[in-house]
Design a protein around this motif. Structure first.
Motif, PDB file in Angstrom:
ATOM      1  N   LEU A 154      87.813 -13.992  73.785  1.00  0.00           N
ATOM      2  CA  LEU A 154      87.613 -15.075  72.827  1.00  0.00           C
ATOM      3  C   LEU A 154      86.338 -14.825  72.034  1.00  0.00           C
ATOM      4  O   LEU A 154      85.256 -14.703  72.605  1.00  0.00           O
ATOM      5  CB  LEU A 154      87.529 -16.425  73.535  1.00  0.00           C
ATOM      6  N   VAL A 155      86.464 -14.738  70.722  1.00  0.00           N
ATOM      7  CA  VAL A 155      85.333 -14.476  69.834  1.00  0.00           C
ATOM      8  C   VAL A 155      84.840 -15.803  69.269  1.00  0.00           C
ATOM      9  O   VAL A 155      85.618 -16.588  68.728  1.00  0.00           O
ATOM     10  CB  VAL A 155      85.740 -13.525  68.690  1.00  0.00           C
ATOM     11  N   THR A 156      83.547 -16.040  69.402  1.00  0.00           N
ATOM     12  CA  THR A 156      82.958 -17.279  68.879  1.00  0.00           C
ATOM     13  C   THR A 156      81.852 -16.949  67.882  1.00  0.00           C
ATOM     14  O   THR A 156      81.250 -15.882  67.952  1.00  0.00           O
ATOM     15  CB  THR A 156      82.378 -18.128  70.032  1.00  0.00           C
ATOM     16  N   PRO A 157      81.589 -17.867  66.947  1.00  0.00           N
ATOM     17  CA  PRO A 157      82.292 -19.130  66.736  1.00  0.00           C
ATOM     18  C   PRO A 157      83.715 -18.905  66.238  1.00  0.00           C
ATOM     19  O   PRO A 157      84.016 -17.874  65.643  1.00  0.00           O
ATOM     20  CB  PRO A 157      81.429 -19.835  65.691  1.00  0.00           C
ATOM     21  N   LEU A 158      84.556 -19.896  66.490  1.00  0.00           N
ATOM     22  CA  LEU A 158      85.937 -19.803  66.034  1.00  0.00           C
ATOM     23  C   LEU A 158      85.999 -19.908  64.521  1.00  0.00           C
ATOM     24  O   LEU A 158      85.202 -20.613  63.897  1.00  0.00           O
ATOM     25  CB  LEU A 158      86.763 -20.927  66.654  1.00  0.00           C
ATOM     26  N   THR A 159      86.955 -19.224  63.929  1.00  0.00           N
ATOM     27  CA  THR A 159      87.163 -19.286  62.482  1.00  0.00           C
ATOM     28  C   THR A 159      88.656 -19.401  62.210  1.00  0.00           C
ATOM     29  O   THR A 159      89.478 -18.915  62.990  1.00  0.00           O
ATOM     30  CB  THR A 159      86.614 -18.041  61.770  1.00  0.00           C
ATOM     31  N   PRO A 160      89.040 -20.034  61.103  1.00  0.00           N
ATOM     32  CA  PRO A 160      90.467 -20.142  60.772  1.00  0.00           C
ATOM     33  C   PRO A 160      91.096 -18.765  60.611  1.00  0.00           C
ATOM     34  O   PRO A 160      90.448 -17.804  60.183  1.00  0.00           O
ATOM     35  CB  PRO A 160      90.463 -20.909  59.445  1.00  0.00           C
ATOM     36  N   THR A 161      92.353 -18.676  60.943  1.00  0.00           N
ATOM     37  CA  THR A 161      93.058 -17.409  60.876  1.00  0.00           C
ATOM     38  C   THR A 161      94.500 -17.669  60.473  1.00  0.00           C
ATOM     39  O   THR A 161      94.849 -18.764  60.051  1.00  0.00           O
ATOM     40  CB  THR A 161      92.965 -16.681  62.235  1.00  0.00           C
ATOM     41  N   SER A 162      95.337 -16.667  60.606  1.00  0.00           N
ATOM     42  CA  SER A 162      96.772 -16.819  60.363  1.00  0.00           C
ATOM     43  C   SER A 162      97.504 -16.539  61.673  1.00  0.00           C
ATOM     44  O   SER A 162      96.960 -15.916  62.588  1.00  0.00           O
ATOM     45  CB  SER A 162      97.247 -15.834  59.292  1.00  0.00           C
ATOM     46  N   LYS A 163      98.738 -16.986  61.762  1.00  0.00           N
ATOM     47  CA  LYS A 163      99.500 -16.745  62.982  1.00  0.00           C
ATOM     48  C   LYS A 163      99.685 -15.249  63.206  1.00  0.00           C
ATOM     49  O   LYS A 163      99.622 -14.775  64.350  1.00  0.00           O
ATOM     50  CB  LYS A 163     100.856 -17.434  62.910  1.00  0.00           C
ATOM     51  N   GLN A 164      99.893 -14.498  62.152  1.00  0.00           N
ATOM     52  CA  GLN A 164     100.078 -13.056  62.304  1.00  0.00           C
ATOM     53  C   GLN A 164      98.845 -12.408  62.926  1.00  0.00           C
ATOM     54  O   GLN A 164      98.952 -11.586  63.843  1.00  0.00           O
ATOM     55  CB  GLN A 164     100.377 -12.430  60.936  1.00  0.00           C
ATOM     56  N   GLU A 165      97.669 -12.788  62.447  1.00  0.00           N
ATOM     57  CA  GLU A 165      96.433 -12.220  62.995  1.00  0.00           C
ATOM     58  C   GLU A 165      96.196 -12.683  64.428  1.00  0.00           C
ATOM     59  O   GLU A 165      95.748 -11.910  65.284  1.00  0.00           O
ATOM     60  CB  GLU A 165      95.251 -12.604  62.101  1.00  0.00           C
ATOM     61  N   LEU A 166      96.481 -13.963  64.689  1.00  0.00           N
ATOM     62  CA  LEU A 166      96.289 -14.483  66.043  1.00  0.00           C
ATOM     63  C   LEU A 166      97.225 -13.795  67.025  1.00  0.00           C
ATOM     64  O   LEU A 166      96.806 -13.391  68.125  1.00  0.00           O
ATOM     65  CB  LEU A 166      96.529 -15.994  66.048  1.00  0.00           C
ATOM     66  N   ASP A 167      98.477 -13.644  66.656  1.00  0.00           N
ATOM     67  CA  ASP A 167      99.441 -13.018  67.563  1.00  0.00           C
ATOM     68  C   ASP A 167      99.074 -11.572  67.868  1.00  0.00           C
ATOM     69  O   ASP A 167      99.358 -11.074  68.965  1.00  0.00           O
ATOM     70  CB  ASP A 167     100.847 -13.082  66.956  1.00  0.00           C
ATOM     71  N   ALA A 168      98.429 -10.916  66.916  1.00  0.00           N
ATOM     72  CA  ALA A 168      98.037  -9.520  67.144  1.00  0.00           C
ATOM     73  C   ALA A 168      97.024  -9.414  68.285  1.00  0.00           C
ATOM     74  O   ALA A 168      97.104  -8.494  69.110  1.00  0.00           O
ATOM     75  CB  ALA A 168      97.463  -8.922  65.864  1.00  0.00           C
ATOM     76  N   VAL A 169      96.088 -10.350  68.358  1.00  0.00           N
ATOM     77  CA  VAL A 169      95.085 -10.300  69.433  1.00  0.00           C
ATOM     78  C   VAL A 169      95.599 -10.928  70.720  1.00  0.00           C
ATOM     79  O   VAL A 169      95.013 -10.719  71.795  1.00  0.00           O
ATOM     80  CB  VAL A 169      93.764 -10.975  69.011  1.00  0.00           C
ATOM     81  N   LEU A 170      96.693 -11.684  70.628  1.00  0.00           N
ATOM     82  CA  LEU A 170      97.279 -12.276  71.832  1.00  0.00           C
ATOM     83  C   LEU A 170      98.093 -11.268  72.639  1.00  0.00           C
ATOM     84  O   LEU A 170      98.306 -11.465  73.834  1.00  0.00           O
ATOM     85  CB  LEU A 170      98.191 -13.437  71.460  1.00  0.00           C
ATOM     86  N   GLN A 171      98.557 -10.216  72.001  1.00  0.00           N
ATOM     87  CA  GLN A 171      99.386  -9.253  72.708  1.00  0.00           C
ATOM     88  C   GLN A 171      98.647  -8.690  73.927  1.00  0.00           C
ATOM     89  O   GLN A 171      97.464  -8.362  73.852  1.00  0.00           O
ATOM     90  CB  GLN A 171      99.770  -8.099  71.770  1.00  0.00           C
ATOM     91  N   PRO A 172      99.333  -8.593  75.058  1.00  0.00           N
ATOM     92  CA  PRO A 172      98.662  -8.077  76.262  1.00  0.00           C
ATOM     93  C   PRO A 172      98.273  -6.614  76.112  1.00  0.00           C
ATOM     94  O   PRO A 172      98.996  -5.819  75.501  1.00  0.00           O
ATOM     95  CB  PRO A 172      99.713  -8.269  77.353  1.00  0.00           C
ATOM     96  N   ALA A 173      97.117  -6.274  76.656  1.00  0.00           N
ATOM     97  CA  ALA A 173      96.638  -4.893  76.670  1.00  0.00           C
ATOM     98  C   ALA A 173      96.903  -4.290  78.052  1.00  0.00           C
ATOM     99  O   ALA A 173      97.013  -5.028  79.035  1.00  0.00           O
ATOM    100  CB  ALA A 173      95.140  -4.855  76.354  1.00  0.00           C
ATOM    101  N   PRO A 174      96.992  -2.971  78.134  1.00  0.00           N
ATOM    102  CA  PRO A 174      97.304  -2.340  79.428  1.00  0.00           C
ATOM    103  C   PRO A 174      96.326  -2.712  80.535  1.00  0.00           C
ATOM    104  O   PRO A 174      96.703  -2.782  81.703  1.00  0.00           O
ATOM    105  CB  PRO A 174      97.239  -0.843  79.100  1.00  0.00           C
ATOM    106  N   GLU A 175      95.070  -2.948  80.170  1.00  0.00           N
ATOM    107  CA  GLU A 175      94.062  -3.245  81.194  1.00  0.00           C
ATOM    108  C   GLU A 175      94.030  -4.711  81.615  1.00  0.00           C
ATOM    109  O   GLU A 175      93.300  -5.076  82.548  1.00  0.00           O
ATOM    110  CB  GLU A 175      92.662  -2.839  80.693  1.00  0.00           C
ATOM    111  N   ASP A 176      94.819  -5.576  80.952  1.00  0.00           N
ATOM    112  CA  ASP A 176      94.808  -6.998  81.289  1.00  0.00           C
ATOM    113  C   ASP A 176      95.431  -7.247  82.656  1.00  0.00           C
ATOM    114  O   ASP A 176      96.518  -6.737  82.965  1.00  0.00           O
ATOM    115  CB  ASP A 176      95.592  -7.806  80.242  1.00  0.00           C
TER     116      ASP A 176
END
Length: 353
Positions: A154-176
């Protein structure tokens, strides 16, 4: 029939980027004869030029206070503390009917000025279902922020984004690492949004609704790593979390996100915190050992302002075209009068002149 004059006000909260009427729907309103005045607002996700091109009248921010008496002022969040008397009909989320802090003062301002509040939360059909809501996006963002916090991304402070950008960072990474998640209120709008975000993040959440909360299994609740509360209580219910639960040595729960944010209300189902969190500091640590982090932001959909505004405006458009004191609007107005009566507030009669 008197021409309907709708006045879209600037939002005074600096983190409020949404709007209840987007430019494309403003154009539709103007086309059918609605007079639509839009206040300039540099933070609104849609620039004022788009409203001007749609045929709207443009006014300075905050000028609604001197708008014609028959103008219906529409916004989303809180109105400024001044003027002391509210003389217009206002459409917004008032958060004033469940004894929240500041609720009585707001209702007294309407009563003193002869105005009235059409609370969007209580704009419902004959079965009590809300006709326009941001719930899906509130739930989506609640789960998304909870996931990012739990994964340390989670990067702070929060800033408005788009669903496309948000979903890109939501994708699970191999190390998660895998974790368990719980959505309470999973069948409502916010619950559906939370479930969708968890699945985007590669997590299949446990889903609870009325049946599971009638006889709450606290050990099962505390046995999840992440929890999203999407329940908006309308009658008193036993709290889902209590202070003693946070101190339970068997607690696995590490990340909690509250969509409802009913702080200060006697109907609060999570009375374990006393203040909201903000965009600049979205996470508050409730317990140090074992850690428990809280996210409780009361305008979550503003982080996806374009998508959430577009959906909300589409739902609200047919209601504005049918504006009056009957039907859904009548039910909303009746709830305002009821709230005033419950507090013993005498109301002045509304005058258009």
């Amino acid at each position: 029939m008197t021409e309907l004059h709708v006045w879209l006000r600037h939002e005074v909260r600096s983190t409020e980027r949404r709007t209840p009427i987007v430019p494309s729907d403003a154009r539709r309103l103007v086309a059918v004869g609605v007079a639509l005045t839009v206040e300039d607002s540099p933070q609104r996700i849609f620039p004022i030029e788009e409203y001007e091109e749609a045929g709207c009248r443009i006014a300075p921010a905050g000028s609604w206070v001197s708008a014609p008496r028959d103008a219906v002022v529409i916004g989303l969040k809180e109105v400024p503390d001044e003027p002391a008397e509210l003389t217009h009909h206002h459409i917004s989320f008032g958060h004033a009917y469940k004894r929240q802090p500041g609720a009585e003062a707001l209702l007294r301002r309407f009563a003193a000025g002869g105005g009235a509040l059409f609370d969007l939360e209580y704009l419902v059909d004959e079965h009590g279902r809300r006709l326009a809501a941001f719930g899906f996006w509130a739930g989506y963002l609640a789960a998304a922020l909870a996931v990012l916090q739990h994964r340390g991304r989670l990067v702070t402070p929060l800033t408005p984004t788009s669903k496309q950008e948000l979903d890109a960072v939501l994708q699970p990474a191999p190390e998660d690492e895998e974790f368990t998640a719980l959505v309470i209120g999973a069948l409502g709008r916010s619950g559906r949004g939370a479930r969708a975000a968890f699945r985007t993040a590669g997590v299949e959440p446990t889903c609870w609704d009325l049946e599971e909360t009638r006889d709450l299994d606290r050990p099962a609740l505390l046995g999840h790593d992440v929890m999203v509360n999407a329940v908006l209580a309308t009658t008193p219910v036993p709290p889902f979390l209590r202070d003693q639960d946070l101190d339970d040595p068997t607690r696995r729960l590490r990340t909690l996100c509250d969509v409802t944010v009913d702080v200060g209300s006697p109907l609060n189902v999570l009375p374990v915190y006393d203040r909201t969190t903000e965009w600049n500091e979205p996470v508050r640590r409730l317990r140090k050992e074992p850690p428990l982090d809280l996210i409780a932001i009361d305008n979550l959909p503003s982080l996806l302002p374009r998508e959430s505004s577009t959906d909300f405006s589409a739902s609200l458009l047919p209601q504005i075209l049918d504006f009056g004191t009957g039907g859904a609007w009548g039910r909303s107005l009746d709830r305002f009068h009821q709230a005033c009566r419950e507090l013993g507030i005498e109301q002045r009669e509304f005058r258009r002149d």
